[in-house]
Scaffold this motif. Structure first.
Motif, PDB file in Angstrom:
ATOM      1  N   LYS A 189     -21.472  -3.143  -6.534  1.00  0.00           N
ATOM      2  CA  LYS A 189     -22.284  -2.222  -5.726  1.00  0.00           C
ATOM      3  C   LYS A 189     -21.320  -1.299  -4.994  1.00  0.00           C
ATOM      4  CE  LYS A 189     -25.789  -1.355  -2.528  1.00  0.00           C
ATOM      5  NZ  LYS A 189     -26.245  -2.450  -1.725  1.00  0.00           N
TER       6      LYS A 189
ATOM      7  N   HIS B   7     -31.609  -8.864  -1.303  1.00  0.00           N
ATOM      8  CA  HIS B   7     -30.526  -9.474  -0.520  1.00  0.00           C
ATOM      9  C   HIS B   7     -30.967 -10.868  -0.116  1.00  0.00           C
ATOM     10  CE1 HIS B   7     -28.352  -5.727  -0.371  1.00  0.00           C
ATOM     11  NE2 HIS B   7     -29.496  -5.133  -0.141  1.00  0.00           N
TER      12      HIS B   7
ATOM     13  N   HIS C  30     -33.153  -5.012  -6.856  1.00  0.00           N
ATOM     14  CA  HIS C  30     -32.387  -4.799  -5.612  1.00  0.00           C
ATOM     15  C   HIS C  30     -32.923  -5.699  -4.503  1.00  0.00           C
ATOM     16  CE1 HIS C  30     -30.449  -1.651  -2.703  1.00  0.00           C
ATOM     17  NE2 HIS C  30     -30.529  -2.823  -2.114  1.00  0.00           N
TER      18      HIS C  30
ATOM     19  N   ASP D  45     -35.092  -4.039  -1.942  1.00  0.00           N
ATOM     20  CA  ASP D  45     -34.255  -4.361  -0.779  1.00  0.00           C
ATOM     21  C   ASP D  45     -34.815  -5.576  -0.026  1.00  0.00           C
ATOM     22  OD1 ASP D  45     -31.837  -3.645   0.299  1.00  0.00           O
ATOM     23  OD2 ASP D  45     -32.544  -1.827   1.275  1.00  0.00           O
TER      24      ASP D  45
ATOM     25  N   HIS E 124     -31.957   3.437  -3.499  1.00  0.00           N
ATOM     26  CA  HIS E 124     -32.613   4.260  -2.458  1.00  0.00           C
ATOM     27  C   HIS E 124     -32.826   5.683  -2.978  1.00  0.00           C
ATOM     28  CE1 HIS E 124     -31.592   0.815  -0.088  1.00  0.00           C
ATOM     29  NE2 HIS E 124     -30.311   1.100  -0.123  1.00  0.00           N
TER      30      HIS E 124
HETATM   31 ZN   LIG Z   1     -29.873  -3.090  -0.243  1.00  0.00          ZN
END
Ligand SMILES: [Zn+2]
Length: 402
Positions: free
Chosen positions: A178, A59, A57, A309, A239
């Motif tokens: 997603k 970005h 995960h 993340d 999460h």
């Molecule tokens: Zn994310």
């Protein structure tokens, strides 16, 4: 594709599942051709080899250059070809820290271009998987763009629109989808507890994505969001703040991976970076609930895998090593459990287990030479101890020990 080949021998090797002792590893054309036991060699006793890490995960679409820019406006005002080059810079930074496979969960043509350039061997670097988001107007994904800004990413507001957006992502070459089953922390103006999409919309997205062979990752921070994600059979929970005891049985039975993203919520909650009052307040609530929920879930056997993340701002590409140490600490794991969660198990979680995450004949030559024994002490896996990283058979950082 690559023609790179090489051999390293007489070095301690942990293959993704267990310690194999002193070994020889050979590779050709980007793939491992053999892993054999050898005599230990003096001079290499302090080193070991482990598989390249997998972050499920991240970005990538953000500024990767020197100095600082406003992270939220930069992607809005920067042309896509330029952003793809920043993706490559982030990706190479991750690889230099030993993360050789990464999955972007808010992908677009920006990340897809970089992924294909890496796959084609234009520059040596990690493997990128790209998921396209299917979310609603005013959903978590939509509210990264300020509300009145006219140029926005796609949204889907009916079951048919969801289906169409999944098909568009499939056409563009995305690896997966997603979805969002709650609001989020950094999105502007929503609440973490907001419902994102109706059950009919979620059902259509899942049905279409699975029909087209795509994995579906579900962002969620609420218990209701976990209920919906499980009801419609998502492939991973992102999460997972709202995971409660009543979810444990299904999560364990179906072996659903959960990416806990510990470091980023800590960083935003503790305001280690400039964030809005709203974002840090949301993150503090998320962290408090998460810490209550995760300890029991981990002890019950819920499957947590490395998913950070990381975006190059709140969590840097390379902070994955710190996330693994934090996972061991929060979940009460052994060092080896933490290392599996960042290698073999993370690879399996993103359906890449046949290619990466383990060192075995036929798998990709993606590995890290490190000072120390990270399966015995995950703390040994830090940037200072990384000696060399090989991705797809090519050296991407450091130098292999002679
Ligand atoms: Zn994310």
């Amino acid at each position: 594709m690559t023609n790179a080949n090489g051999r390293i021998e007489g070095i301690a090797l942990w293959d993704g599942d267990s310690y194999r002792g002193a070994s020889a590893l050979a590779w050709d054309a980007g793939r491992i051709t053999s892993v054999d036991a050898t005599d230990a060699e003096t001079g290499k006793a302090e080193f070991s080899i482990i598989p390249g890490l997998v972050d499920t995960h991240v970005h990538f679409d953000g500024y990767a250059g020197a100095g600082s820019v406003d992270w939220m406006t930069w992607p809005l005002i920067t042309p896509e070809p330029e952003r793809s080059i920043h993706v490559l810079a982030h990706a190479r930074r991750a690889a230099a820290a030993g993360i050789t496979t990464l999955r972007d969960l808010s992908g677009s043509s920006v990340q897809l271009a970089a992924a294909r350039a890496l796959e084609a061997g234009l520059v040596p670097g990690p493997r990128l998987l790209v998921h396209g988001a299917v979310g609603m107007t005013a959903g978590h994904g939509d509210l990264f763009t300020p509300p009145h800004y006219p140029h926005r990413g796609p949204v889907a507001d009916s079951p048919d629109e969801c289906r169409k957006l999944v098909r568009q992502w499939a056409r563009s070459g995305a690896d997966g989808i997603k979805i969002f089953t709650s609001g989020g922390v950094l999105s502007i103006g929503d609440k973490v507890g907001w419902r994102n999409q109706t059950e009919q919309e979620i059902a259509a997205t899942l049905d279409e994505a699975h029909a087209l062979g795509m994995l579906v990752a579900a962002h969620t921070h609420t218990a209701e969001g976990v209920d919906i994600a499980l009801k419609f059979e998502v492939d991973s929970i992102e999460h997972g703040t709202g995971i409660e005891e009543r979810h444990w049985e299904t999560l364990i039975e179906r072996n659903i991976p959960v990416a806990p993203t510990l470091l980023i919520n800590d960083a935003i909650a503790e305001r280690r970076f400039t964030v809005s009052d709203d974002a840090s307040e949301k993150a503090r609530a998320v962290v408090a609930e998460r810490d209550r929920n995760f300890v029991g879930a981990a002890a019950a056997g819920v499957r947590f895998v490395l998913g950070t993340d990381a975006n190059g701002i709140f969590v840097a590409f390379g902070d994955q090593l710190e996330e693994l140490r934090l996972m061991k600490q929060v979940f009460g794991w052994t060092d080896e459990h933490a290392l599996k969660a960042g290698t073999s198990d993370a690879a399996d979680a993103v359906r890449m287990g046949a290619h990466v995450g383990r060192l075995a004949t036929g798998k990709g030559a993606d590995f890290v030479v490190v000072r120390g024994r990270p399966w015995e002490n995950i703390g040994d896996l830090n940037r200072e101890n990384i000696v060399a990283v090989v991705a797809r058979g090519e050296l991407v950082a450091g130098a292999l020990p002679a």
